[in-house]
Enzyme design. Structure first.
Site, PDB file in Angstrom:
ATOM      1  CB  SER A 594      -0.947   0.063   1.206  1.00 11.65           C
ATOM      2  OG  SER A 594      -1.561   1.346   1.278  1.00 11.65           O
ATOM      3  CE1 TYR A 607      -4.386  -1.007   5.310  1.00 11.93           C
ATOM      4  CE2 TYR A 607      -3.644   1.120   4.499  1.00 11.93           C
ATOM      5  CZ  TYR A 607      -3.976  -0.201   4.268  1.00 11.93           C
ATOM      6  OH  TYR A 607      -3.899  -0.712   3.000  1.00 11.93           O
TER       7      TYR A 607
END
Length: 747
Positions: A594, A607
């Site tokens: 990501s 996250y």
């Protein structure tokens, strides 16, 4: 037209003229909508200008695509990963014919058959006269014969005693040997041919009427169009100076090579994508000269008063757009047909042109979009007459601004120039207004009559383990790899999702339901792979979750769960898998990280912590495992249209990631496949975002000051995304709040 001459009435059938890339797109689009058609090609096979044996083609042996492989392929038929970044003309020709075979387009084509003329009768039908004299009557006529056939020759005063030719007659570099050569014109073909002259002629020159912005074919090791297209969509006022500064940093002042300074700003003319010409100018293999003033015997006199004695003047001055068999039915202005969206005739019903456009993008995917619009409209005429009438009114009256805010240079070529993002946005609005489907990956798969060519880059019977396989990206990756001779091991905690995926892909696919946070289940998974496969060639860590909200409102259990799945599980699984990977001669450890592993996004600190940590761990493992023959790769996608992102959007997650429309999971899956083919340490579907994120993190103190300026754009993008989910039937408003529909919540 002589109405007394007999013709064969073909009923509702549609006529396509031309078997090049545009004609192939059109044939596939009509076939997908179940519309009957016939296609005429004057040459002996498909390929159009890319076939060097096609009479009149402007193709030459050294020609390559100026758009890159990964952005140039047709929808649902990407160019093979074995192709270079910029494929050559023979590869493109093979690709086009393989495309035609795969989608069964040969059956409706008549080769060695030219169209001499067309006429529209009193009923609005089209009578097509073939070179054999045969006449056939069709409901609609689609002109897909392209616009690079009639050479444009400038008129220059004086007499030249040497040889004058147009580039349409040029085929190979040996034609320049032993000659003093001048190339006139610096479009992309002119620049290519000038490089051939630089390497082969006794002396070589290039004459330029105006200055150009040279864009190198690669930026930071990435094809330039990939770098630009997959980065964030910046406003023009910011994008232009940033890119201009980057070019100046990489190239310096090009006037030192004798090139004129551009008389226009970046993006205001068609891009000149070439790296080799600057190389030859730097090494003196070719010299730049201004525009030609006149000829004197064997000398060419330039506007600055300089002159050169030459043997050959080759005009690379482009082509006059034409459509000889239907010229009377087009309205021409500045040598260009005036068509709605560069496709639809405003004056003559059911007359279409495909490929009659100029834009700052690769052509083939735009051809797909054009063909889809034509097919939808023709289908509506039979099935939804009200929508057909509505669109016909738009053809007559609509005049959208598709410049994207760019003031293009005043030239015939740019009189009909379209900015690709403005065009795509407008086509998207049209599709929604008229109820036409979007062109999403998989749309054309039902037409496949033969398997796609298998890239040779993956060995036979590779064993590939994918975690998170029942999720959005995991499913797409499994589908793409299932077309190859590999053994897939699909892992997810969603047993029902795995069962459905196996039923789709076939019984040979191995599935394993496991909770990746359970160390015992991880060990059992590796034992399963060992027993069933005996080795492991690639591990793809793809499972992840995200929870949004302030840290103070998160429970310790939810924090631990997010860290366990996103960070600990990939590390623990890699630890167990490494002994199996060592047995492979082509071992790869690939992790979907990501972009949040580089660039911190507000409202998701846990996250980001997991992804920062995961990226750091993989970068360290890359050093540790390289001596053992295991290549470690990180893929860093930004916002991707998966159930996970939809849940985040519904929960009011970070709006900044919606500044640009989310990419499709198929896009990320294709990158994962490429990384498996050609391992590299870090890559991103939108390469520009990766580089911008790295640059931004050089000055992290500025982020709190800069990011608020983009917040409003992100909020608009989030609203558009939620509206799009509603139109797709994936989300709905309930008591003033958004929620996912039950089917999507279950994913």
């Amino acid at each position: 037209m002589n109405d007394d001459l007999p013709y064969q009435d073909c009923g509702e059938r549609i006529c396509i003229v031309g078997g090049g890339p545009g004609g192939l797109c059109m044939a596939r689009a009509l076939k997908r909508r179940g519309l009957d058609y016939e296609q005429f090609e004057r040459h002996s096979d498909f390929g159009g200008v890319w076939d060097l044996d096609n009479p009149g083609t402007p193709m030459y042996e050294s020609a390559h695509f100026i758009s890159s492989r990964d952005l140039s392929g047709f929808l649902d038929y990407p160019m093979p990963a074995t192709f270079p970044d910029y494929p050559g003309n023979r590869q493109i020709l093979d690709y086009l014919r393989a495309f035609a075979r795969t989608f069964g387009l040969y059956a409706q084509a008549r080769f060695n058959t030219a169209v001499e003329r067309v006429d529209q009768d009193a009923d609005g039908r089209w009578i097509v006269t073939l070179d054999s004299g045969e006449r056939r009557r069709y409901r609609a006529l689609i002109c897909a014969t392209g616009c690079n056939w009639d050479p444009n020759l400038p008129e220059i005063p004086g007499h030249f005693s040497g040889e004058i030719r147009h580039a349409v007659s040029y085929r190979r570099a040996t034609e320049f040997q032993g000659k003093r050569v001048l190339i006139v014109g610096a479009g992309n073909s002119g620049a290519d041919i000038a490089c051939d002259a630089a390497a082969n002629a006794d002396r070589a020159f290039i004459s330029l009427r105006r200055g150009y912005h040279f864009i190198p074919k690669h930026l930071f090791g990435v094809p330039a169009d990939v770098f630009g297209e997959r980065g964030p969509r910046l406003p023009l006022w910011l994008e232009r100076p940033l890119f201009q500064g980057l070019l100046r940093l990489l190239q310096g002042d090009l006037t030192r090579f004798g090139l004129p300074r551009p008389d226009h700003r970046l993006f205001e003319s068609h891009p000149l994508l070439n790296s080799q010409l600057l190389h030859h100018l730097q090494h003196g293999n070719i010299q730049a000269r201004p525009d030609i003033a006149h000829f004197e015997g064997d000398q060419v006199v330039f506007r600055d008063g300089s002159r050169e004695s030459l043997d050959l003047v080759l005009y690379a001055t482009g082509y006059r757009w034409s459509c000889r068999y239907a010229a009377d039915y087009f309205t021409w202005q500045h040598g260009r047909p005036q068509l709605y969206l560069s496709i639809f005739s405003r004056e003559h019903r059911n007359l279409f042109g495909i490929g009659y456009l100029e834009t700052n993008s690769s052509a083939y995917k735009l051809f797909d979009q054009e063909a889809h619009l034509i097919a939808c409209h023709l289908a509506d005429q039979l099935q939804r007459p009200r929508q057909a009438r509505e669109f016909q009114a738009l053809i007559q009256q609509d005049d959208p601004d598709l410049s994207g805010g760019i003031r293009f240079v005043d030239s015939p070529r740019h009189a009909v120039y379209l900015e690709v993002h403005a065009l795509q946005n407008y086509l998207r609005q049209l599709r929604r207004r008229l109820g036409w489907s979007d062109l999403t990956p998989g749309y054309f798969d039902p037409l496949r009559q033969a398997p796609a060519p298998l890239p040779a880059s993956l060995p036979m019977s590779d064993v590939i383990l994918i975690t998170g396989a029942a999720g959005g990206i995991g499913q797409c990756l499994a589908r793409q790899l299932s077309r190859r001779p590999v053994q897939l091991v699909l892992v997810d905690r969603d047993a029902r999702g795995l069962a459905a995926l196996r039923a789709e892909l076939g019984e040979a696919t191995l599935t394993y339901a496991a909770d990746l946070c359970d160390e015992d289940q991880l060990a059992a998974l590796i034992d399963f792979v060992q027993q069933r496969c005996g080795r492991l060639d690639a591990l793809v860590n793809n499972a992840a979750i995200v929870r949004v909200g302030p840290l103070t409102e998160r429970s310790p259990a939810s924090i631990r769960q997010e860290l366990d799945i996103n960070l600990l599980a990939p590390l623990l699984l890699a630890r167990l898998a490494i002994p199996l990977l060592r047995r492979s001669t082509n071992a790869r450890l690939v992790t979907t990280v990501s972009l949040a592993g580089i660039f911190p996004t507000p409202e998701s600190p846990v996250y980001c912590a997991s992804k920062f940590g995961l990226r750091g761990a993989m970068l360290a493992l890359a050093q540790d495992l390289a001596p053992q023959g295991i290549r470690v790769c990180c893929v860093l996608p930004s916002a991707t249209d998966t159930p996970m992102l939809r849940r985040e959007a519904i929960a009011g997650g970070n709006a900044l990631q919606f500044m640009d429309p989310p990419q499709s999971p198929e896009t990320v899956a294709r990158l994962l496949v490429r990384v498996l083919d050609r391992p590299r340490l870090e890559s991103a579907p939108r390469a520009g975002e990766l580089w911008l994120s790295r640059l931004a993190m050089l000055v992290p103190d500025l982020l709190p000051r800069v990011l608020p300026f983009f917040q409003r754009r992100g909020e608009r993008g989030l609203r558009r995304y939620l509206s799009d989910l509603e139109q797709r039937g994936l989300a709905e408003r309930h008591e003033g709040a958004w929620r996912l529909r039950p089917d999507d919540r279950a994913e």
